[in-house]
Design a protein around this motif. Structure first.
Motif, mmCIF file in Angstrom:
data_model
loop_
_atom_site.group_PDB
_atom_site.id
_atom_site.type_symbol
_atom_site.label_atom_id
_atom_site.label_comp_id
_atom_site.label_asym_id
_atom_site.label_seq_id
_atom_site.Cartn_x
_atom_site.Cartn_y
_atom_site.Cartn_z
ATOM 1 N N ALA A 1 14.450 1.533 -0.283
ATOM 2 C CA ALA A 1 15.432 1.169 -0.839
ATOM 3 C C ALA A 1 15.071 0.884 -2.751
ATOM 4 C CB ALA A 1 16.020 -0.561 0.247
ATOM 5 N N ALA A 2 13.941 0.146 -2.922
ATOM 6 C CA ALA A 2 13.268 -0.489 -4.071
ATOM 7 C C ALA A 2 13.751 1.265 -4.969
ATOM 8 C CB ALA A 2 12.039 -0.588 -3.913
ATOM 9 N N LEU B 1 5.086 6.877 -0.398
ATOM 10 C CA LEU B 1 6.522 7.168 -0.371
ATOM 11 C C LEU B 1 6.457 8.263 -1.919
ATOM 12 C CD1 LEU B 1 9.561 7.844 0.567
ATOM 13 C CD2 LEU B 1 10.469 6.024 -1.054
ATOM 14 N N LEU B 2 6.341 9.633 -1.631
ATOM 15 C CA LEU B 2 6.674 9.876 -2.862
ATOM 16 C C LEU B 2 8.366 10.201 -2.460
ATOM 17 C CD1 LEU B 2 3.962 13.295 -1.591
ATOM 18 C CD2 LEU B 2 3.808 11.485 -3.564
ATOM 19 N N ALA C 1 3.697 2.208 0.297
ATOM 20 C CA ALA C 1 4.120 1.335 1.651
ATOM 21 C C ALA C 1 3.899 0.460 2.349
ATOM 22 C CB ALA C 1 5.193 1.858 1.044
ATOM 23 N N HIS C 2 3.067 -0.769 1.672
ATOM 24 C CA HIS C 2 2.337 -1.175 2.269
ATOM 25 C C HIS C 2 3.165 -2.246 2.663
ATOM 26 C CE1 HIS C 2 -1.215 -0.929 0.321
ATOM 27 N NE2 HIS C 2 -0.781 -0.622 -0.523
ATOM 28 N N ASP C 3 4.468 -2.428 2.070
ATOM 29 C CA ASP C 3 5.853 -3.282 3.029
ATOM 30 C C ASP C 3 6.570 -2.501 3.417
ATOM 31 O OD1 ASP C 3 4.419 -5.911 1.508
ATOM 32 O OD2 ASP C 3 5.375 -5.663 0.250
ATOM 33 N N GLY C 4 6.986 -1.021 4.213
ATOM 34 C CA GLY C 4 7.684 -0.153 4.718
ATOM 35 C C GLY C 4 8.064 0.526 4.153
ATOM 36 N N SER D 1 12.702 12.391 -1.540
ATOM 37 C CA SER D 1 11.647 11.745 -1.502
ATOM 38 C C SER D 1 11.454 12.536 0.156
ATOM 39 C CB SER D 1 11.915 9.861 -0.885
ATOM 40 O OG SER D 1 12.853 9.867 0.161
ATOM 41 N N THR D 2 10.112 12.003 0.581
ATOM 42 C CA THR D 2 9.366 12.227 1.193
ATOM 43 C C THR D 2 7.572 11.133 1.601
ATOM 44 O OG1 THR D 2 8.329 13.972 2.687
ATOM 45 C CG2 THR D 2 7.602 14.215 0.687
ATOM 46 N N VAL D 3 7.785 11.312 2.971
ATOM 47 C CA VAL D 3 6.445 10.344 3.043
ATOM 48 C C VAL D 3 5.387 11.282 3.669
ATOM 49 C CG1 VAL D 3 5.659 8.503 5.310
ATOM 50 C CG2 VAL D 3 8.341 8.530 3.811
ATOM 51 N N TYR D 4 4.287 10.411 2.694
ATOM 52 C CA TYR D 4 2.748 10.863 2.867
ATOM 53 C C TYR D 4 2.384 10.130 3.574
ATOM 54 C CZ TYR D 4 -1.537 12.626 1.444
ATOM 55 O OH TYR D 4 -3.013 13.155 2.278
#
Length: 175
Positions: free
Chosen positions: A40-41, A17-18, A31-34, A6-9
């Motif tokens: 984790a999801a 999160l991709l 990721a509106h909630d972080g 995974s990586t964050v855009y």
């Protein structure tokens, strides 16, 4: 054995999160909630914690940059459909056929997916998509033309529809 990464855009409205299985996108999470909750999801859904690695996402991040700049109309990212089954996949495949800058109602998508009368199921499919943005569920609207809640973030749906409409208008207007 598959590699899960995974990586964050840095999205224009929230981090994205991709997550990839090998070289195919398995989940895109606005990721509106972080990011921590998003990580984790997806780890729970896949049964494995993705390794942080931007390499598999390089092409996807370029395509997202192009889309948000109004220069990309269709994503060409391989998708891993393991988190999608049954009618949800049929509905999301139908959503992929809605042209850039246009919208279709939940009922119209149900017809496109071969199940007239399944408009509510289309709504559920759109809400549950693991491929938000890449599979343009933002192009699906209510029968009266209103946009709906879009996962509790109608401002994001407005943003995406406005982005596409502005880019389409630039192409239609002679220079």
């Amino acid at each position: 054995m598959s590699t899960v990464t995974s990586t964050v855009y840095d999205g224009p409205f929230a981090p994205i999160l991709l997550t990839f299985v090998d070289d195919a996108l398995v989940h895109l999470d606005v990721a509106h909630d972080g990011i921590d909750l998003a990580r984790a999801a997806i780890a729970q859904r896949l049964g494995v914690v993705p390794d942080p690695d931007p390499a598999p996402a390089r092409d996807a991040t370029v395509q997202l940059d192009e889309f948000f700049a109004g220069r990309r109309r269709v994503f060409e990212i391989p998708l891993d459909w393991r988190l999608v089954t049954g009618f949800t996949r049929s509905a999301l495949e139908a959503v992929r056929r809605i042209p850039y800058g246009e919208v279709a109602s939940y009922g119209e998508v149900a017809i496109m997916a071969g199940s007239p009368g399944a408009a509510r199921a289309v709504g559920t499919a759109c809400a549950m998509t693991p491929f938000s943005i890449v599979v343009p569920v933002h192009r699906v609207v209510r029968a009266d033309g209103s946009i709906g809640e879009y996962g509790g973030h109608p401002e994001v749906k407005h943003f995406l529809l406005d982005l596409e409409n502005e880019a389409a208008d630039r192409l239609r207007t002679p220079a």
